[in-house]
Motif scaffolding. Structure first.
Motif, PDB file in Angstrom:
ATOM      1  N   ILE A 258     -61.987  71.454 -50.785  1.00  0.00           N
ATOM      2  CA  ILE A 258     -61.803  70.144 -51.425  1.00  0.00           C
ATOM      3  C   ILE A 258     -63.062  69.302 -51.271  1.00  0.00           C
ATOM      4  CG2 ILE A 258     -60.459  68.011 -51.377  1.00  0.00           C
ATOM      5  CD1 ILE A 258     -58.096  69.690 -50.379  1.00  0.00           C
ATOM      6  N   PHE A 259     -63.650  69.318 -50.076  1.00  0.00           N
ATOM      7  CA  PHE A 259     -64.824  68.485 -49.834  1.00  0.00           C
ATOM      8  C   PHE A 259     -66.091  69.073 -50.443  1.00  0.00           C
ATOM      9  CE2 PHE A 259     -61.914  67.433 -46.343  1.00  0.00           C
ATOM     10  CZ  PHE A 259     -61.784  66.080 -46.587  1.00  0.00           C
ATOM     11  N   ILE A 260     -66.167  70.375 -50.537  1.00  0.00           N
ATOM     12  CA  ILE A 260     -67.365  71.003 -51.089  1.00  0.00           C
ATOM     13  C   ILE A 260     -67.367  70.963 -52.617  1.00  0.00           C
ATOM     14  CG2 ILE A 260     -68.596  73.204 -51.310  1.00  0.00           C
ATOM     15  CD1 ILE A 260     -67.663  73.849 -48.447  1.00  0.00           C
TER      16      ILE A 260
ATOM     17  N   GLY B 130     -65.253  69.216 -54.649  1.00  0.00           N
ATOM     18  CA  GLY B 130     -64.841  67.958 -55.262  1.00  0.00           C
ATOM     19  C   GLY B 130     -63.332  67.851 -55.323  1.00  0.00           C
ATOM     20  N   ALA B 131     -62.880  66.681 -55.750  1.00  0.00           N
ATOM     21  CA  ALA B 131     -61.452  66.390 -55.757  1.00  0.00           C
ATOM     22  C   ALA B 131     -60.691  67.196 -56.809  1.00  0.00           C
ATOM     23  CB  ALA B 131     -61.230  64.903 -55.979  1.00  0.00           C
TER      24      ALA B 131
ATOM     25  N   THR C 249     -53.100  75.543 -49.081  1.00  0.00           N
ATOM     26  CA  THR C 249     -53.124  75.158 -47.674  1.00  0.00           C
ATOM     27  C   THR C 249     -51.707  75.033 -47.122  1.00  0.00           C
ATOM     28  OG1 THR C 249     -55.204  73.982 -48.027  1.00  0.00           O
ATOM     29  CG2 THR C 249     -53.970  73.432 -46.050  1.00  0.00           C
TER      30      THR C 249
ATOM     31  N   SER D 201     -56.272  73.798 -54.013  1.00  0.00           N
ATOM     32  CA  SER D 201     -56.433  74.024 -52.585  1.00  0.00           C
ATOM     33  C   SER D 201     -55.286  73.436 -51.771  1.00  0.00           C
ATOM     34  CB  SER D 201     -57.761  73.423 -52.115  1.00  0.00           C
ATOM     35  OG  SER D 201     -57.967  73.693 -50.761  1.00  0.00           O
TER      36      SER D 201
ATOM     37  N   ILE E 244     -59.169  73.765 -46.801  1.00  0.00           N
ATOM     38  CA  ILE E 244     -59.335  72.314 -46.807  1.00  0.00           C
ATOM     39  C   ILE E 244     -60.788  71.941 -47.110  1.00  0.00           C
ATOM     40  CG2 ILE E 244     -59.271  70.255 -45.337  1.00  0.00           C
ATOM     41  CD1 ILE E 244     -56.758  71.427 -44.064  1.00  0.00           C
ATOM     42  N   SER E 245     -61.733  72.714 -46.602  1.00  0.00           N
ATOM     43  CA  SER E 245     -63.143  72.396 -46.845  1.00  0.00           C
ATOM     44  C   SER E 245     -63.534  72.619 -48.303  1.00  0.00           C
ATOM     45  CB  SER E 245     -64.037  73.220 -45.925  1.00  0.00           C
ATOM     46  OG  SER E 245     -63.954  74.595 -46.250  1.00  0.00           O
TER      47      SER E 245
ATOM     48  N   TRP F  81     -60.607  70.287 -57.189  1.00  0.00           N
ATOM     49  CA  TRP F  81     -60.075  71.502 -56.575  1.00  0.00           C
ATOM     50  C   TRP F  81     -58.886  71.227 -55.664  1.00  0.00           C
ATOM     51  CZ3 TRP F  81     -61.462  76.613 -57.239  1.00  0.00           C
ATOM     52  CH2 TRP F  81     -62.523  76.833 -58.108  1.00  0.00           C
ATOM     53  N   ALA F  82     -58.563  69.953 -55.441  1.00  0.00           N
ATOM     54  CA  ALA F  82     -57.450  69.594 -54.555  1.00  0.00           C
ATOM     55  C   ALA F  82     -56.116  70.085 -55.106  1.00  0.00           C
ATOM     56  CB  ALA F  82     -57.417  68.092 -54.333  1.00  0.00           C
TER      57      ALA F  82
END
Length: 78
Positions: free
Chosen positions: A30-32, A34-35, A45, A41, A27-28, A37-38
């Motif tokens: 995505i935040f590291i 950028g979007a 997940t 990821s 999940i992290s 990689w969502a």
């Protein structure tokens, strides 16, 4: 008598904690990163959540069986 159930408890705790750490790291990402990689990821997940649920049931079963064996050995008179 107390060592074997304690070792099982530590093993169960380590396996559950490892699953949670992997999910949090996915999940992290995505935040590291950028979007963008969502898309990668997110499904990973979800897969890890399903896998962690399977491992939790398997570990609970193994823990129960081994604890019953250890308690039977501790209680029974030889």
């Amino acid at each position: 008598v107390f060592t074997k159930p304690f070792a099982l408890m530590v093993r169960l705790f380590a396996n559950i904690t490892a699953g949670h750490i992997i999910i949090l790291s996915l999940i992290s990402i995505i935040f590291i990163m950028g979007a963008s990689w969502a898309a990668l990821s997110g499904p990973l997940t979800l897969f890890m959540n399903v896998l962690e649920l399977l491992v939790a049931f398997l570990q609970a079963y193994v823990f129960t069986v081994l604890l019953c064996i250890y308690l039977n050995d501790a209680i029974s008179l030889h």
